[in-house]
Write an enzyme that holds these catalytic residues in place. Structure first.
Site: not given
Ligand code: IPM
Ligand code: MN
Ligand code: NAD
Length: 354
Positions: A140, A191, A224, A248, A252
């Site tokens: 990042y 990884k 993975d 990240d 999710d």
């Molecule tokens: C998160 C988001 C952010 C990230 C983006 C919006 C910069 O996806 O907080 O999960 O990738 O960290």
């Molecule tokens: Mn995210």
């Protein structure tokens, strides 16, 4: 008196933060919470007003607050703005300047929602895992990065994944300390089979574990495989320690084991005594923004984490958590959970329990 900075942001951000504001007001009126509330535009909303997603003034207010709570930033409206002033760049700059390197993303399946997931009931019932995501380093922020034109006329896009010893050590410490207060197990995901930075991550985590945390059970898992295991059997995990990018993705993914991404809060913490940054893990959800149907639970639980980690009111955090649980037990469901409640009705159901 503690100060909380609200950054509603874009899309569904302001919709879910509106419900948090009501929760804050209720706890101030009836819970003995003393808080100075401050608010600033953020992300695309700030860009539209000031030409930047995060003004120097808002950044200074954030650094001087006890906690910062954001909604979400981004959306198609700002797809064409300069790279360095896009909404997400403002968020990255804020995380970096607050130095909130430790992003705690708890994935807990409420009993009432064990049937709300796309995964089977028995796979998710009772799930309680904590993803510890490194938030201020890795690909990042690594340099160099860019898009360039090569001599032969082709173009080339590149990013740099990079971690130093101290960056890995400080996030690993957070994971090990947290594990001690839970089931005492850490799974470190990288990884190392492909990436030098992954191999280095594994070495540093192994070293610090042997040195200071030998009492905690440590496993290493390729990222993975970790992603597959999160769907196969998420309950095998206690604390998952991972880098910025994998964290990240994995968070999710883990959110769906709880029923919806609209449920998952996060706390981004830096060194003790500095403000924390609290944010739902979801984004601005352009597909449902403006419809009043977003689930406000992730934002409300992000405030719950702020009460616990920055505002020194764990008692109120427990109460708020209990109110969310009771509302869900009572059948309150937004659309993402298969229900019909609007954002406001969901907020009201939680307030009624509070
Ligand atoms: C998160 C988001 C952010 C990230 C983006 C919006 C910069 O996806 O907080 O999960 O990738 O960290
Ligand atoms: Mn995210
Ligand atoms: P998203 O998380 O915004 O949405 C993904 C899906 O989940 C969508 O279908 C959305 O409707 C649904 N969803 C998300 N939150 C929900 C909620 N509270 N209730 C009900 N449903 C919800 O991810 P995306 O669509 O990939 O990204 C949209 C924008 O948000 C992008 O600009 C991205 O950069 C940004 N983003 C910001 C943050 C943040 O500010 N912390 C986090 C992630 C993405």
């Amino acid at each position: 008196m503690k100060t909380l900075l609200l950054l509603p942001g874009d899309g569904i951000g302001p919709e879910v933060i509106a419900e948090v504001r009501k929760v804050v007001a209720a706890l101030m009126a009836k819970g003995g919470l003393e808080l100075t509330l401050v608010e600033r535009p953020f992300g695309g909303t700030s860009y539209d007003l000031h030409g930047t997603p995060l003004t120097a003034e808002a950044e200074a207010v954030a650094l001087a607050s006890d906690a910062v709570l954001m909604g979400a930033v981004g959306g198609p409206k700002w797809a064409g703005v300069g790279r360095d002033v896009r909404p997400e760049a403002g968020l990255l700059r804020l995380r970096k300047s607050m130095d909130v390197f430790a992003n705690l993303r708890p994935a807990i399946c409420f009993d009432a929602l064990a049937d709300a997931s796309t995964l089977k009931h028995e796979v998710v019932a009772g799930l309680d895992i904590m993803i510890v995501r490194e938030l201020c380093g890795g690909v990042y922020f690594g340099q160099p990065r860019g898009i360039e034109t090569l001599p032969d006329g082709q173009r080339r896009g590149f990013d740099t994944q990079v971690y130093t010893t101290s960056e890995i050590e400080r996030i690993a410490r957070v994971a090990f300390e947290l594990a001690r207060s839970r089931d005492n197990r850490v799974t470190s995901a990288e990884k190392s089979n492909v990436m030098e930075s992954g191999l280095f991550w594994r070495e540093v985590v192994t070293d610090i574990h042997a040195r200071d945390y030998a009492d905690v059970k440590l496993d290493h898992m390729l990222a993975d495989n970790c992603s597959m295991q999160l769907v196969r059997n998420p309950k095998q995990f206690d604390v998952i320690l991972t880098d910025n990018l994998f964290g990240d993705l994995l968070s999710d993914q883990a959110s769906m084991a709880t029923g919806s991404i609209g449920l998952l809060p996060s706390a981004a913490l830096g060194v003790a005594g500095k403000p924390g940054l609290y944010e739902p893990i979801h984004g601005s959800a352009p597909d449902i923004a403006g419809q009043g149907v977003a689930n406000p639970v992730a934002a409300i639980l992000s405030f719950e984490m702020a009460l616990r980690w920055s505002l020194e009111r764990p008692d109120l955090a427990d109460r708020l958590y209990g109110a969310v649980e009771a509302a869900l037990n009572g059948g309150a469901r937004t659309r993402d959970l298969g229900g019909k409640l609007s954002t406001e009705e969901m907020g009201a159901a939680i307030l009624a329990q509070l």
